[in-house]
Enzyme design. Structure first.
Site, mmCIF file in Angstrom:
data_model
loop_
_atom_site.group_PDB
_atom_site.id
_atom_site.type_symbol
_atom_site.label_atom_id
_atom_site.label_comp_id
_atom_site.label_asym_id
_atom_site.label_seq_id
_atom_site.Cartn_x
_atom_site.Cartn_y
_atom_site.Cartn_z
ATOM 1 N N THR A 298 -79.010 42.599 -52.784
ATOM 2 C CA THR A 298 -79.699 43.583 -53.624
ATOM 3 C C THR A 298 -80.750 42.902 -54.479
ATOM 4 O O THR A 298 -81.876 43.386 -54.629
ATOM 5 C CB THR A 298 -78.691 44.321 -54.521
ATOM 6 O OG1 THR A 298 -77.693 44.952 -53.706
ATOM 7 C CG2 THR A 298 -79.382 45.382 -55.357
ATOM 8 N N GLN A 328 -78.785 49.797 -50.420
ATOM 9 C CA GLN A 328 -79.455 49.073 -51.502
ATOM 10 C C GLN A 328 -80.791 48.486 -51.033
ATOM 11 O O GLN A 328 -80.824 47.661 -50.119
ATOM 12 C CB GLN A 328 -78.576 47.941 -52.026
ATOM 13 C CG GLN A 328 -77.246 48.392 -52.619
ATOM 14 C CD GLN A 328 -76.106 48.208 -51.637
ATOM 15 O OE1 GLN A 328 -76.191 48.600 -50.466
ATOM 16 N NE2 GLN A 328 -75.023 47.591 -52.110
ATOM 17 N N GLN A 350 -81.963 54.330 -52.779
ATOM 18 C CA GLN A 350 -80.890 53.711 -53.557
ATOM 19 C C GLN A 350 -81.407 52.418 -54.201
ATOM 20 O O GLN A 350 -82.045 51.597 -53.541
ATOM 21 C CB GLN A 350 -79.679 53.404 -52.673
ATOM 22 C CG GLN A 350 -78.515 52.802 -53.437
ATOM 23 C CD GLN A 350 -77.254 52.645 -52.581
ATOM 24 O OE1 GLN A 350 -77.140 53.238 -51.524
ATOM 25 N NE2 GLN A 350 -76.315 51.844 -53.059
ATOM 26 N N ASP A 351 -81.138 52.270 -55.514
ATOM 27 C CA ASP A 351 -81.489 51.040 -56.247
ATOM 28 C C ASP A 351 -83.001 50.805 -56.333
ATOM 29 O O ASP A 351 -83.472 49.685 -56.128
ATOM 30 C CB ASP A 351 -80.818 49.822 -55.607
ATOM 31 C CG ASP A 351 -79.303 49.827 -55.772
ATOM 32 O OD1 ASP A 351 -78.785 50.782 -56.359
ATOM 33 O OD2 ASP A 351 -78.655 48.884 -55.298
ATOM 34 N N ASP A 372 -78.032 55.544 -57.925
ATOM 35 C CA ASP A 372 -78.110 54.360 -58.803
ATOM 36 C C ASP A 372 -79.537 53.830 -58.892
ATOM 37 O O ASP A 372 -79.764 52.621 -58.933
ATOM 38 C CB ASP A 372 -77.195 53.238 -58.289
ATOM 39 C CG ASP A 372 -75.760 53.688 -58.075
ATOM 40 O OD1 ASP A 372 -75.356 54.694 -58.678
ATOM 41 O OD2 ASP A 372 -75.054 53.040 -57.286
ATOM 42 N N ARG A 440 -73.362 56.557 -63.412
ATOM 43 C CA ARG A 440 -71.979 56.140 -63.208
ATOM 44 C C ARG A 440 -71.851 54.683 -63.637
ATOM 45 O O ARG A 440 -72.835 53.924 -63.622
ATOM 46 C CB ARG A 440 -71.536 56.338 -61.761
ATOM 47 C CG ARG A 440 -72.350 55.584 -60.716
ATOM 48 C CD ARG A 440 -71.790 55.803 -59.329
ATOM 49 N NE ARG A 440 -72.525 55.071 -58.303
ATOM 50 C CZ ARG A 440 -72.022 54.751 -57.107
ATOM 51 N NH1 ARG A 440 -70.775 55.097 -56.806
ATOM 52 N NH2 ARG A 440 -72.745 54.100 -56.219
ATOM 53 N N TRP A 442 -71.392 51.083 -63.319
ATOM 54 C CA TRP A 442 -71.339 49.981 -62.362
ATOM 55 C C TRP A 442 -70.420 48.872 -62.867
ATOM 56 O O TRP A 442 -69.662 48.284 -62.097
ATOM 57 C CB TRP A 442 -72.756 49.452 -62.124
ATOM 58 C CG TRP A 442 -72.879 48.391 -61.079
ATOM 59 C CD1 TRP A 442 -71.964 48.068 -60.117
ATOM 60 C CD2 TRP A 442 -73.988 47.514 -60.881
ATOM 61 N NE1 TRP A 442 -72.435 47.044 -59.335
ATOM 62 C CE2 TRP A 442 -73.669 46.684 -59.779
ATOM 63 C CE3 TRP A 442 -75.222 47.352 -61.517
ATOM 64 C CZ2 TRP A 442 -74.550 45.701 -59.309
ATOM 65 C CZ3 TRP A 442 -76.086 46.374 -61.054
ATOM 66 C CH2 TRP A 442 -75.752 45.563 -59.960
#
Length: 534
Positions: A298, A328, A350-351, A372, A440, A442
Site C-alpha cells: 500500500t 489498495q 480504495q486508499d 478507506d 472505520r 484501522w
C-alpha cells in the site's frame, strides 16, 4: 461595583496562574525534585524502562528524562535499521522483498525523525516527529500484512523490534507529559496559525504569494512539459535535478504544464521545501495504476509519494486508475511535515489519499474514492474540500476515512472541516443499495472528526462502521460537530464509547487548524471556516 470586584478576582487569578506556570517552568528547566521527576515516569506506559534510565544516568529534571528517553530510542532505532538492512533475504520472494524494502526506508527515516527530535526544544515538533517514527514502525508490519506474510516473514525480526516499540511509546508519553510545563506564557495564550490571506502562517510571504499567483504568472525554477518546451519532459527528471540546481535551502518551484504524466513519482526526505504547480485540476494530471494485487505494498502503490518536509502542491490532479477490483491503490501519499496542498484533486477507489505522517493542510481539494479513501496517521486538516464517494465493488461498503493512530499519545488524526460529502455521478443511481459510512477504525486509537460539514443523504444513519467486532470501539475518538445535510442527523448514530456528538465549541476548537496542526496553543474565539478557528 460587583463587576469591578469580579474583574479584580479574575485579574488576581490570572496573575496567580502565570506565577504558578513560571514557577513550574523554572522547576522543569532548572531543576526538579525526585518526586516530580519520577512522576513523569509514572505517565509512561513502561515506567520500569523510564526508572531504569534514571538510575543509569545523571538526571535532574523532566527535560533530562525526555532527552535520555529519546537518546535511548534513537539508539534502538539505529539497531532496528541495522538489523533490517542486514537480513538474509534468501527465503524472501518478490512480495516479501518489496515489504522488506519499505522497512529499510522506514527505519532509516525513523533514525532521521529521532535525530530531529533530539536536536529540538519544541515539544510539539518533537511529538510530531516521534509520532512519525512510530507510524514508520507500524507501516513496516503493514507491508507484510498486505501480502499475508506477517506470520511467515515479519516474525523473523518482530521480537527484536518489540523493545524499540516500547521505547518509542515511552518517549511519546514523556514528551506529552512535560509539554504543558515547557510552554511559555505567550504560547499559553495561544496564537493564530492562519494569516489574513487564509494560508497557514508557517508559510513564508513568498510561499503565500506563490499559492495565490496563477501558474502563468509564476516564476518557476524549472518547467516540465511533455512537448519539450520546458526544461524536462517528466516530473521525475525534474525532481532528480533539484539537488544540483537549487541554491541553499530556499523554496524550489517546479511548474508542470498541462498534460497527462504517466509516471511513479517519489520525493525523498532529502528534497524539502519543494513546490509543484500545475496548470489546474484536470489539466495537469499525474497518473498510475500500481496496487497491492499486482505486488506493490500500500505504501509503495502511490502514484505520487512525498517525504521531504515543507512540500507544497497546487493546481494538480493525482490519480490511481487501478480500479476497485485491485483494492489498495493510492493516488497520493504524503509524509511531508508542514505541507500544504491547495486546489488539487485526488482520484482513486480504495486508499486514494494516504495522509501518512506529519502535519498537513489541504484546502479547496477534491477527493474521490470508495473504501478507506482518506487514510493514514498524519495530523491533517482538510478544509473547504469536496469529497465524492464512488461506486464500489458489488456487495462492498464505502468508508470515507480509516485513521491509523496506534498510540494514545500520538498527536495525529483526520479532521474534515467545512467540507461537503456527496455521491459521485456513478454512485447516484445506487445510493439506496450501497451503504456509505464516515469511517472505520484501522488502528486502535483511530481519531477522526467531521466539523461543520455538509453530509448528503448517502451517509448511513449509523455513521460509522466497525473494523472487526469490538476492535477499538472504546479507544477510538470519532467526533461530529455542527454538521448539516440529510446525512448529518446523529439520532441513529453508533453507541460506541469512543463516538462523540460534540456540542461544546471549546471541545471542537481542539480540532481546528490553529490548535490541532500546531498542537501548542489555544486559539480563542472563532473566525470564518478559512481561519484558524471554527
Amino acid at each position: 461595583m460587583v463587576k469591578f470586584i469580579n474583574f479584580c478576582y479574575a485579574l488576581a487569578f490570572t496573575f496567580l496562574h502565570v506565577l504558578v506556570t513560571m514557577f513550574t517552568y523554572f522547576e522543569v528547566v532548572h531543576g526538579a525534585n525526585p518526586t516530580t521527576t519520577f512522576s513523569v515516569c509514572a505517565r509512561a506506559p513502561y515506567p520500569e524502562i523510564c526508572t531504569y534510565l534514571i538510575g543509569k544516568t545523571s538526571i535532574e529534571t523532566p527535560l533530562d528524562i525526555r532527552q535520555t528517553a529519546i537518546m535511548s530510542t534513537l539508539s534502538r532505532a539505529k539497531q532496528a535499521y541495522t538489523l533490517v538492512s542486514a537480513m538474509d533475504l534468501s527465503s524472501f520472494g518478490p512480495k516479501a522483498q518489496s515489504a522488506w524494502a519499505d522497512c529499510v526506508e522506514l527505519y532509516e527515516d525513523s533514525v532521521y525523525q529521532l535525530n530531529r527530535s533530539l536536536g529540538s526544544t519544541n515539544s510539539h515538533d518533537i511529538q510530531t516527529w516521534l509520532s512519525s517514527a512510530s507510524t514508520n514502525h507500524e507501516t513496516c508490519k503493514n507491508g507484510f500484512h498486505d501480502f499475508n506474510l506477517q506470520s511467515s516473514h515479519y516474525q523473523t525480526f518482530h521480537s527484536p523490534l518489540s523493545g524499540y516499540s516500547k521505547y518509542l511509546s515511552n518517549s511519546l508519553a514523556i514528551n506529552k507529559a512535560i509539554t504543558p510545563l515547557t510552554l511559555s506564557t505567550k504560547q499559553l495564550k495561544g496564537r493564530r496559525l492562519m494569516s489574513k490571506d487564509n494560508f497557514p502562517k508557517w508559510l513564508s510571504k513568498t510561499d503565500r504569494k506563490l499559492l495565490a499567483t496563477p501558474s502563468s504568472g509564476t516564476s518557476a525554477d524549472i518547467v516540465v512539459a511533455q512537448d519539450g518546451s520546458g526544461d524536462y519532459k517528466t516530473i521525475t527528471e525534474a525532481i532528480s535535478a533539484v539537488p544540483k540546481l537549487r541554491k541553499g535551502d530556499s523554496r524550489f518551484v517546479i511548474h508542470v504544464k498541462a498534460g497527462v504524466y504517466n509516471e511513479h513519482v517519489e520525493i525523498k526526505k532529502t528534497i524539502h521545501n519543494l513546490m509543484i504547480i500545475g496548470d489546474g485540476m484536470g489539466s495537469t494530471i499525474v497518473t498510475g495504476n500500481k496496487n497491492v494485487q499486482d505486488g506493490s505494498t500500500t505504501f509503495r502503490s502511490a502514484t505520487f509519494g512525498v517525504s521531504g518536509a515543507g512540500f507544497i502542491a497546487r493546481d494538480m490532479t493525482f490519480e490511481n486508475t487501478a480500479g476497485p477490483a485491485k483494492h489498495q491503490a493510492a493516488a497520493f501519499r504524503s509524509g511531508s511535515d508542514l505541507s500544504v496542498i491547495y486546489n488539487c484533486a485526488f482520484r482513486g477507489y480504495q486508499d486514494t489519499l494516504y495522509v501518512y505522517s506529519g502535519r498537513q493542510f489541504y484546502r479547496n481539494c477534491l477527493i474521490y474514492g470508495t473504501q478507506d479513501f482518506i487514510f493514514g496517521n498524519a495530523a491533517v486538516v482538510l478544509q473547504a474540500c469536496n469529497i465524492y464517494v464512488r461506486k464500489p465493488l458489488s456487495g462492498q461498503k464505502n468508508t470515507i476515512t480509516a485513521q491509523a493512530r496506534t498510540d494514545p499519545n500520538q498527536n495525529t488524526g483526520i479532521i474534515i472541516h467545512n467540507s461537503a460529502v456527496s455521491a459521485n455521478s456513478d454512485l447516484k443511481g445506487s445510493v439506496g443499495s450501497v451503504q456509505t459510512f464516515l469511517g472505520r477504525p484501522w488502528k486502535q486509537y483511530s481519531r477522526t472528526v467531521f466539523m461543520k460539514c455538509t453530509l448528503d443523504s448517502l451517509i448511513n444513519s449509523a455513521g460509522w462502521l466497525p473494523w472487526s467486532g469490538n476492535f477499538a470501539l472504546s479507544t477510538l475518538y470519532y467526533g461530529e460537530y455542527m454538521n448539516t445535510g440529510a446525512g448529518a442527523g446523529t439520532g441513529g448514530r453508533v453507541k460506541w464509547p469512543g463516538h462523540h456528538v460534540i456540542t461544546s465549541a471549546s471541545e471542537a476548537t481542539k480540532f481546528t487548524v490553529g490548535d490541532f496542526l500546531d498542537g501548542d496553543s489555544w486559539v480563542p474565539g472563532s473566525g470564518s471556516p478559512y481561519t484558524s478557528g471554527l
